[in-house]
Design a protein around this motif. Structure first.
Motif, PDB file in Angstrom:
ATOM      1  N   LEU A  35       8.119   4.022  -4.014  1.00 40.17           N
ATOM      2  CA  LEU A  35       7.919   2.753  -3.905  1.00 40.17           C
ATOM      3  C   LEU A  35       8.248   2.046  -4.510  1.00 40.17           C
ATOM      4  N   SER A  36       9.134   1.143  -4.934  1.00 38.96           N
ATOM      5  CA  SER A  36       8.686  -0.069  -5.684  1.00 38.96           C
ATOM      6  C   SER A  36       9.331  -1.509  -5.941  1.00 38.96           C
ATOM      7  N   GLU A  37       9.114  -1.985  -4.294  1.00 39.62           N
ATOM      8  CA  GLU A  37       8.759  -2.774  -3.307  1.00 39.62           C
ATOM      9  C   GLU A  37       7.712  -3.553  -4.452  1.00 39.62           C
ATOM     10  N   THR A  38       7.718  -4.594  -4.889  1.00 41.63           N
ATOM     11  CA  THR A  38       6.603  -5.358  -5.767  1.00 41.63           C
ATOM     12  C   THR A  38       5.614  -5.129  -4.473  1.00 41.63           C
ATOM     13  N   ALA A  39       5.399  -5.508  -3.253  1.00 42.21           N
ATOM     14  CA  ALA A  39       4.727  -5.854  -1.919  1.00 42.21           C
ATOM     15  C   ALA A  39       3.690  -4.513  -1.382  1.00 42.21           C
ATOM     16  N   ASP A  40       4.613  -3.598  -2.192  1.00 44.14           N
ATOM     17  CA  ASP A  40       3.826  -2.213  -1.780  1.00 44.14           C
ATOM     18  C   ASP A  40       2.754  -1.925  -3.033  1.00 44.14           C
ATOM     19  N   LYS A  41       3.293  -2.356  -4.703  1.00 42.97           N
ATOM     20  CA  LYS A  41       2.637  -2.100  -6.000  1.00 42.97           C
ATOM     21  C   LYS A  41       1.002  -3.718  -5.271  1.00 42.97           C
TER      22      LYS A  41
ATOM     23  N   ARG B 200      -0.272  -4.118  -2.766  1.00 43.63           N
ATOM     24  CA  ARG B 200      -1.620  -3.809  -1.996  1.00 43.63           C
ATOM     25  C   ARG B 200      -1.576  -2.637  -2.338  1.00 43.63           C
TER      26      ARG B 200
ATOM     27  N   THR C  93       5.971   4.410 -10.888  1.00 41.21           N
ATOM     28  CA  THR C  93       6.926   4.917 -10.204  1.00 41.21           C
ATOM     29  C   THR C  93       7.916   5.983 -10.059  1.00 41.21           C
TER      30      THR C  93
END
Lengths: 112, 418
Positions: free
Chosen positions: B103-109, B111, B122
């Motif tokens: 996952l490289s979405e900012t939201a996941d980072k 969280r 990543t």
């Protein structure tokens, strides 16, 4: 601790630039005075004109200095404010120390 | 190096800074674990592997790794849940966690970081990036560990010091009278407020013979432990057996005069001895006649409030104790009459400094002059209350002691009483 010294003949004039000579400063002050005496100063003028408050530890440091000099007459204190003078009087040290208003008077007392 | 098969090593490593960093790799894909192990092996890390969340938590508890590399997408517990579980456990809370994920979405980072992870890597892994992040986290972890260790030691030391101080305070409390003396000719009460748990003020009364009592108050320069220890020494000297207050070998009068007591103390306690001096008031009261002999060694002059309201000050004496006989000590004499009150105190009261400056001698004198007749304890309490009120409850910066004595005189028909 901020201290400045001047030589007038064999007399060392020590001026303390601290508003309070209390337990935080007393040890450093005593050690500094000890150092001057070890280095050969036998007659000292202590200028307290910048000092607004002396507590029992500070008074102890001055007494120790006077005792280390040996003869009470060899220490002259000048310029103590009213509060500090009150402490000297309460401890009756005004009868033991020579206390004058100005450095010039102190030097006169020591016949410099 | 791979995961050891033997049971857990102790969780606190004495040589934490020198042993190879121990890293727990958590990923359900064997290939990923193998890849990361290979990267870390070359860094001389000790690698532990877990293929799911449950196993990761159990290894984290038993092996205390320096760092956890944690995959997010796993069957069963996912990485976020593992992270929460590790954070919730006291034992594993301080282990840093780096998330690994495709996952490289900012939201996941975000969280992951919000859950307490320290960093994020990543997939696919870049060898250099993984190593750089691992090294920096291990370094931080080691520093935090030594800080925690130092902190623990400091807390232990502080606790020891605290209990030592409490013990010292108990010892010092034994130097002052336990309870109000049961004397018929006078009443006495006091308040003692040391500025730290122990202090440099002390007072006591000593029965010298059938009808005479000695009362002293002294204030050692400085405060805290050194001053308190001097009070212990001087108090010992001033016990009836101490050899100072009385001279058992003397022919005739064995009770020493107050000025003689001061001379002996001045001899015994030169300033050079403990780098301390003290001010002191000592009096010998003949409880039958009210005759009071005293010597004041630069102590704040006790205030004598006569029954008619007039004030006198007991100031005869000399300089501080410890000067080595530079000045003589003189004796003062005064006679107490029934209803007279004597107040002894230390300079901690007049010099008490609040927001509005010093409490001052004048204020103290006003209080002593105005104190209504009645219980002497109340008189002491009122002075201390007034100091507290003046300072808005601010703790005193010097020890405060006040003793009040009311002379009652001898009641007719009982010649022996004190």
């Amino acid at each position: 601790m901020h201290i400045e010294t001047n030589n007038h003949g064999d007399v060392l004039v020590v001026k303390l630039f601290e508003s309070r000579l209390d337990s935080y400063v007393a040890t450093d002050f005593r050690d500094a005075m000890d150092g001057f005496i070890s280095q050969g100063s036998e007659r000292i003028v202590l200028d307290l004109s910048k000092v607004e408050f002396v507590d029992s530890s500070g008074l102890g440091a001055i007494v120790t200095t006077q005792k280390r000099l040996g003869r009470a007459r060899d220490l002259v204190i000048c310029g103590p404010c009213e509060t500090v003078m009150r402490l000297f009087k309460l401890a009756r040290l005004d009868k033991i120390f020579q206390i004058v208003n100005t450095e010039d008077q102190a030097l006169t007392v020591l016949e410099v | 190096m791979h995961a050891p098969t033997e049971p857990s090593t102790p969780s606190v490593q004495p040589d934490a800074s020198t042993r190879p960093p121990r890293i727990l790799v958590v990923d359900d894909a064997p290939l990923n674990r193998k890849l990361l192990s290979a990267i870390l092996d070359r860094e001389e890390c000790q690698v532990l592997e877990a293929e799911n969340g449950e196993r990761a938590i159990s290894l984290a508890r038993t092996e205390s790794p320096d760092l956890v590399l944690l995959d997010i997408m796993m069957p069963g517990m996912d990485g976020y849940e593992v992270c929460q579980a590790l954070q919730a456990d006291e034992q594993t809370r301080s282990i840093p966690i780096i998330f690994l994920s495709a996952l490289s979405e900012t939201a996941d980072k975000v969280r992951g970081l919000e859950l307490g992870a320290v960093d994020y890597v990543t997939k696919p892994f870049d060898r250099g990036e993984v190593l750089a992040r691992v090294r920096s986290q291990v370094r931080i972890q080691r520093l935090s560990e030594s800080l925690r260790e130092a902190n623990r030691e400091l807390r232990v030391q502080a606790k020891t010091l605290q209990s030592d101080l409490a013990a010292a305070a108990d010892i010092q409390a034994a130097l002052i009278p336990r309870a109000r003396p049961e004397a018929k000719c006078f009443d006495m009460a006091w308040r003692y407020v040391p500025c730290t748990s122990i202090g440099g003020d002390v007072f006591n009364l000593v029965q010298l013979d059938e009808h005479r009592v000695g009362i002293y108050m002294l204030d050692v320069s400085g405060h805290g432990v050194p001053a308190a220890m001097v009070t212990v020494s001087v108090s010992q000297t001033l016990t009836p057996q101490g050899g100072v207050l009385t001279d058992p070998n003397a022919e005739g009068e064995q009770i020493r005069s107050p000025d003689e007591v001061m001379r002996l103390l001045d001899d015994e306690y030169p300033m050079e001895r403990f780098d301390k001096y003290f001010t002191m008031f000592y009096m010998v009261l003949d409880t039958r006649s009210g005759e009071l002999r005293y010597c004041n060694a630069a102590h704040p002059a006790p205030t004598l409030r006569r029954a008619d309201g007039s004030l006198e000050y007991l100031s005869e004496g000399g300089t501080i104790i410890g000067m080595g006989g530079v000045m003589p000590f003189d004796e003062g004499r005064v006679t107490l009459r029934p209803g007279d009150r004597l107040f002894l105190f230390t300079d901690g009261i007049a010099e008490y400094t609040g927001d509005d400056g010093e409490y001052g001698e004048e204020r103290l004198e006003e209080h002593l002059a105005a104190a209504p007749a009645g219980d002497v304890q109340q008189a002491c309490d009122e002075v201390v209350d007034s100091v507290n009120e003046f300072g808005n409850g601010r703790h005193p910066n010097d020890d405060i002691t006040i003793v009040a004595l009311e002379y009652r005189g001898r009641s007719p028909g009982d010649p022996s009483q004190t």
